[in-house]
Design an enzyme around this catalytic site. Structure first.
Site, short mmCIF file in Angstrom:
data_model
loop_
_atom_site.label_atom_id
_atom_site.label_comp_id
_atom_site.label_asym_id
_atom_site.label_seq_id
_atom_site.Cartn_x
_atom_site.Cartn_y
_atom_site.Cartn_z
N LYS A 1 7.96 4.45 16.19
CA LYS A 1 9.05 3.49 16.08
C LYS A 1 10.37 4.06 16.61
O LYS A 1 11.12 3.37 17.30
CB LYS A 1 9.22 3.05 14.61
N TRP B 1 -0.06 6.68 9.47
CA TRP B 1 0.86 6.23 10.52
C TRP B 1 2.24 5.91 9.98
O TRP B 1 3.22 5.98 10.71
CB TRP B 1 0.27 5.04 11.27
N ASN B 2 2.37 5.56 8.68
CA ASN B 2 3.70 5.51 8.08
C ASN B 2 4.35 6.89 8.15
O ASN B 2 5.52 7.03 8.52
CB ASN B 2 3.64 5.10 6.60
N ARG C 1 -6.05 1.03 3.93
CA ARG C 1 -4.87 1.54 3.23
C ARG C 1 -4.51 0.68 2.03
O ARG C 1 -4.03 1.19 1.01
CB ARG C 1 -3.69 1.70 4.18
N HIS D 1 0.41 -5.60 2.30
CA HIS D 1 1.20 -4.89 3.31
C HIS D 1 2.64 -5.39 3.33
O HIS D 1 2.94 -6.47 2.82
CB HIS D 1 0.55 -5.09 4.68
N GLY E 1 0.20 -2.33 12.00
CA GLY E 1 -0.39 -3.66 12.14
C GLY E 1 -1.82 -3.73 11.63
O GLY E 1 -2.12 -3.29 10.52
N SER F 1 0.74 5.39 4.52
CA SER F 1 -0.42 5.63 5.37
C SER F 1 -0.13 6.80 6.31
O SER F 1 1.02 7.24 6.43
CB SER F 1 -0.75 4.38 6.19
N GLU G 1 -1.79 -6.93 7.38
CA GLU G 1 -0.42 -6.75 7.87
C GLU G 1 -0.16 -7.64 9.08
O GLU G 1 -1.09 -8.11 9.74
CB GLU G 1 -0.21 -5.28 8.24
N HIS H 1 0.82 -1.21 0.00
CA HIS H 1 0.00 0.00 0.00
C HIS H 1 0.86 1.27 0.00
O HIS H 1 2.02 1.27 0.41
CB HIS H 1 -0.93 0.01 1.22
N ARG I 1 10.37 -5.79 14.41
CA ARG I 1 9.90 -5.42 13.08
C ARG I 1 10.20 -6.48 12.03
O ARG I 1 9.39 -6.72 11.14
CB ARG I 1 10.55 -4.10 12.61
N ARG I 2 11.40 -7.08 12.08
CA ARG I 2 11.87 -7.83 10.93
C ARG I 2 12.28 -9.27 11.21
O ARG I 2 12.52 -10.02 10.27
CB ARG I 2 13.08 -7.09 10.32
#
Length: 248
Positions: free
Chosen positions: A98, A14-15, A60, A182, A22, A12, A87, A9, A114-115
């Site tokens: 973050k 929040w991005n 989104r 996502h 989430g 957003s 997501e 997407h 996160r990853r």
């Protein structure tokens, strides 16, 4: 030749604010709306078309798909939505900044949340207003399937049945498919398609609203994959995604 195009997407809200999102149903920013439209224009310029589309239950991703299809004059094709493409659930991190979280717990811990492949954040309480257990979108989903938190491993286990039973088999009927979802649900699909190891998946960062093309032969064997667009700009976007979890 058969093709599946994966699109994360657009940006957003929040991005933009660098928050863990989430399953929280956050809308696109103005930039995200523009990114979606530009992705559709690029796909059209490159001669792409689609017979069917897939997306998640989150606005989104839905609005990104709508923007892409509008730019391609493909608003009329069938669209299938599934909560399984949502997501990764970030548990009680959802809504937190973050960088501020990294300053508190350290860059390494936030990178793990996160990853990493198999480490999940602490769960979100069912009493939280943003809990999916309180959301009518998931009223028909058995409670045991509604996550309170997820690792990437958990998210992949949720996504893969839909990929293997619905999306990928549809290539037998259609030549070209688009999936708008996502960062982490798509990371799971890419991990599966490219055979990326549990260890190496941490380094995969998917940029927003950038068409990621997978081409298959008539026996549905993967032939090649590539991003559409300016490759230097794509690398910059990937680096920006990677830095989101840093304290500075």
């Amino acid at each position: 030749m058969k093709r599946i195009v994966l699109v994360r997407h657009g940006e957003s809200q929040w991005n933009k604010e660098n928050r863990f999102t989430g399953w929280t149903n956050v809308d696109l920013s103005d930039k995200g709306v523009e990114e979606a439209s530009n992705a559709g224009k690029l796909l059209k310029e490159q001669g792409f078309t689609f017979q069917i589309a897939y997306t998640s239950y989150l606005k989104r991703a839905i609005k990104t798909l709508n923007g892409v299809l509008d730019s391609m004059d493909l608003d009329w094709i069938p669209v299938k939505k599934s909560w399984r493409l949502n997501e990764k659930h970030y548990g009680n991190l959802q809504g937190l900044n973050k960088s501020e979280t990294a300053a508190k717990f350290g860059d390494e811990q936030v990178l793990i949340w996160r990853r990493s492949f198999d480490v999940a954040p602490n769960p979100l309480d069912d009493a939280d207003p943003n809990s999916a257990t309180r959301d009518k979108r998931y009223a028909q989903v058995p409670d045991a399937y509604i996550p309170r938190t997820e690792s990437l491993k958990d998210a992949i286990a949720r996504v893969m049945p839909y990929w293997e039973c619905e999306i990928f088999p549809s290539l037998k009927e259609y030549d070209s498919i688009i999936v708008t979802a996502h960062g982490n649900s798509l990371r799971g699909i890419v991990k599966h398609l490219k055979g990326i190891s549990d260890k190496d998946i941490v380094a995969l960062n998917i940029p927003t609203a950038t068409p990621y093309v997978f081409e298959f032969d008539d026996n549905l064997n993967l032939v090649k994959d590539y991003y559409l667009g300016d490759q230097d700009e794509i690398r910059r976007k990937q680096e920006a995604v990677a830095k989101q979890g840093s304290a500075k």
